[in-house]
Design a protein around this motif. Structure first.
Motif, short mmCIF file in Angstrom:
data_model
loop_
_atom_site.label_atom_id
_atom_site.label_comp_id
_atom_site.label_asym_id
_atom_site.label_seq_id
_atom_site.Cartn_x
_atom_site.Cartn_y
_atom_site.Cartn_z
N LYS A 45 0.78 -1.04 0.15
CA LYS A 45 -0.09 -0.07 -0.02
C LYS A 45 1.00 1.17 -0.21
O LYS A 45 0.30 2.43 -0.18
CB LYS A 45 -0.88 0.02 1.18
N GLU A 46 2.09 1.19 0.02
CA GLU A 46 2.86 2.23 0.15
C GLU A 46 3.40 2.59 -1.18
O GLU A 46 3.77 1.71 -1.97
CB GLU A 46 4.21 2.09 1.00
N GLU A 47 3.66 3.81 -1.28
CA GLU A 47 3.91 4.28 -2.69
C GLU A 47 5.76 4.02 -3.14
O GLU A 47 6.35 4.64 -2.13
CB GLU A 47 3.74 5.70 -3.05
N LEU A 66 11.48 4.56 -0.98
CA LEU A 66 10.27 4.28 -0.09
C LEU A 66 10.08 5.41 1.02
O LEU A 66 10.87 5.40 1.78
CB LEU A 66 10.01 2.77 0.49
N GLN A 67 9.14 6.08 0.88
CA GLN A 67 8.78 7.15 2.15
C GLN A 67 10.16 8.01 2.10
O GLN A 67 10.66 8.32 3.08
CB GLN A 67 8.72 6.68 3.40
N GLU A 254 1.70 14.59 3.70
CA GLU A 254 1.65 13.29 2.87
C GLU A 254 0.59 12.65 2.76
O GLU A 254 -0.01 12.19 1.82
CB GLU A 254 2.74 12.28 3.31
N GLU A 255 -0.46 12.37 3.83
CA GLU A 255 -1.71 12.03 4.05
C GLU A 255 -2.47 12.83 2.92
O GLU A 255 -3.17 12.24 2.27
CB GLU A 255 -2.07 11.78 5.44
N ASP A 258 -1.54 11.96 -0.57
CA ASP A 258 -2.08 10.65 -0.98
C ASP A 258 -3.39 10.68 -1.36
O ASP A 258 -3.62 9.86 -2.39
CB ASP A 258 -1.57 9.71 0.01
#
Length: 588
Positions: A45-47, A66-67, A254-255, A258
């Motif tokens: 689920k992470e970009e 990642l992140q 970020e939330e 997204d």
């Protein structure tokens, strides 16, 4: 590899199929990783971003981010973990221990030498030549560098622990690490059996000796920790409170990002740059202002660092539609067609509530764009280029009287003066007509062809000089402001501007050899992108490791020429391809 800054070519989000392929490649390359660890490292689920970069030496490689933290980098179709990944899974690679002061050398780009390797009582880890391995400090198992083994374990012992041990590719505190969140290495407990080989390991039942050995080990551990702290003191970190606040703000942003689609994010960026430009860039005295000028000179300069403003990726698609929305829905500006087909901003509502409540980002005041930094802090100054001549063996007799031997470098004026001095010293000026020089045996051998030996008895001064220079080897001298002069053989390469066709017969403009004149291709690409409102990319030049070319959409030769001639003051004779520019005027 990452001791110097690298250039980013592209940054895209990885597709699901590519993510599955990457996971399979990681599992093959690092079999010690369990399925659970792989799931934690690459959550579905992470970009996950794929970043194409060019290292400072021109090497092309891929980062998997990642992140905001790079986890792997791929070089020559081989995957390597970064320190950020190894801090989460420290036992992925065989590790060589070294002393904390050595870390500073590794950060500077040095390799790990075998004399600096600490050999534990259990022996060195088993590696093959070229195998991937990590470097740790004696007081902490958290890896601080990643590289390849210069020799196998058996060869290291046979060499008597002398020579190179690990070719370091990436280390803590290098530019790859700096592209992440810049966190420090965690503290992992020291492995058992870390006593140096060769030390006396006598076991004694007496309590006093045991206590004495423990005290010495504690003292050595404190010294190692102190040395590590001194090495890591070069990084300026936020205090704990500021860091927590920053992480909370970044997490909220970020939330929100997204939840937005790429088109919505571009719409928000477009509105932010528009309000920023109106509030801090535009003055009432500048109105009416062409909409194209407003976008090129003001909105693009308000784009935050790390982001790219592209109207085509927004829901508006065109600047005219965006400005129409700003006029009808937000009532911020009034746009009018003063000239047929050309729109201008004629009025701005400075009292508009949305405009007044807009807060200019702090980073816009603190940080300038690359182009602005170049203009203000370090303005570009073109180099001084001088054509020179080298004396070949054939012409050496003409310059012996002046103590100039084969290979000596002369300026054009020096060539003329030395030839004149030679003619006058040997009394070769024609008595009847002083515009001519009598050819003696030396001049005959040096300047005349065999077919001319019996025909040419004298030469004019200008022809004498021109023949001399044509027989000499041409070279050039380049002097950049504040730097030592550099002399190179041959002709200097001009900046080459050409137009090529890509898919669907689309035209692109290519600019090469900018580095020869001290121009940074990345800075030139940004300047062109803002000037012509078209996307640009950097590409490696085939056959040249240290050079890249700028590619920009459309036939932009005229704009490129104006930028080089007017802004960078490059002489026209050093620019090739300006004659291919599109001619303005109506078609008949």
């Amino acid at each position: 590899m990452f001791a110097k800054p690298f250039r980013v070519k592209s940054n895209t989000v990885m597709k699901g199929s590519d993510r599955r392929k990457l996971r399979a490649d990681i599992a093959t390359a690092f079999p010690s990783l369990s399925a659970e660890q792989l799931s934690q490292l690459l959550p579905s689920k992470e970009e996950l971003n794929v970043v194409k970069i060019y290292a400072h030496k021109g090497d092309s490689m891929t980062l998997y981010v990642l992140q905001k933290n790079p986890l792997f980098f791929e070089l020559d179709k081989r995957l390597y973990p970064t320190v950020y990944l190894l801090w989460r899974c420290p036992d992925v690679l065989p590790a060589f221990a070294t002393w904390p002061p050595v870390l500073q050398k590794l950060i500077g780009g040095a390799d790990l030498m075998l004399p600096g390797v600490v050999v534990p009582s259990s022996g060195l880890p088993e590696v093959t030549q070229g195998g991937c391995c990590s470097v740790i400090l004696v007081n902490n198992r958290a890896p601080v560098a990643v590289g390849t083994a210069a020799a196998s374990t058996a060869e290291m012992y046979s060499l008597g622990m002398k020579g190179r041990g690990v070719y370091v590719l990436h280390s803590y505190m290098d530019h790859l690490w700096a592209s992440g969140d810049k966190s420090g290495p965690p503290s992992f407990p020291e492995c058992e059996g870390s006593v140096l080989a060769g030390e006396d390991e006598e076991s004694d039942d007496q309590d006093e000796e045991v206590e004495e050995e423990c005290a010495q080990e504690e003292q050595e551990e404190h010294l190692c920790e102190k040395a590590t702290d001194e090495v890591c003191a070069g990084v300026e970190e936020l205090n704990l409170t500021e860091r927590e606040e920053e992480k909370e703000e970044q997490g909220n942003e970020e939330e929100e990002e997204d939840q937005k689609s790429p088109q919505e994010m571009m719409d928000a960026l477009l509105l932010q740059c528009f309000l920023h430009a109106l509030k801090s860039k535009i003055k009432k005295s500048e109105l009416p202002l062409l909409t194209s000028t407003f976008l090129r000179n003001h909105m693009f300069s308000c784009c935050p660092n790390g982001k790219q403003l592209d109207i085509k990726k927004s829901s508006y698609k065109k600047l005219s539609k965006f400005l129409q929305a700003m006029q009808q829905q937000h009532h911020l500006v009034r746009v009018k067609e003063l000239t047929k087909g050309v729109e201008s901003i004629v009025e701005v509502d400075w009292k508009n509530r949305e405009l007044r409540s807009f807060i200019v980002p702090e980073e816009a005041n603190a940080e300038a764009s690359p182009v602005e930094q170049e203009d203000d802090a370090h303005p570009y100054q073109p180099p001084e280029i001088t054509t020179l001549y080298t004396i070949p063996a054939r012409l050496e007799p003409l310059f012996l009287d002046a103590n100039k031997r084969k290979g000596a470098v002369l300026q054009p004026a020096d060539v003329r003066s030395l030839i004149t001095e030679y003619v006058r010293k040997n009394e070769l000026v024609n008595e009847k007509n002083q515009n001519y020089v009598t050819i003696n045996p030396t001049l005959c051998d040096c300047l005349l062809e065999k077919s001319e030996y019996q025909e040419v008895a004298c030469l004019k001064w200008d022809e004498l000089f021109s023949r001399t220079q044509s027989k000499m080897q041409e070279c050039y001298q380049v002097v950049f402001p504040g730097q030592a002069s550099v002399v190179k053989k041959g002709h200097i390469e001009p900046i080459d501007i050409s137009v090529a066709s890509r898919g669907s017969n689309k035209k692109v403009t290519l600019i090469k050899n900018l580095e020869v004149y001290g121009l940074d291709p990345a800075v030139v690409a940004v300047a062109l992108q803002r000037r012509v409102q078209a996307s640009s990319v950097l590409q490696p030049v085939p056959g040249a490791k240290d050079r890249v070319l700028v590619q920009i959409q459309g036939n932009q030769i005229q704009q490129v020429g104006n930028l080089l001639l007017d802004r960078y003051q490059i002489p026209r004779k050093y620019i090739q391809g300006l004659d291919k520019a599109q001619k303005s005027g109506k078609k008949k």
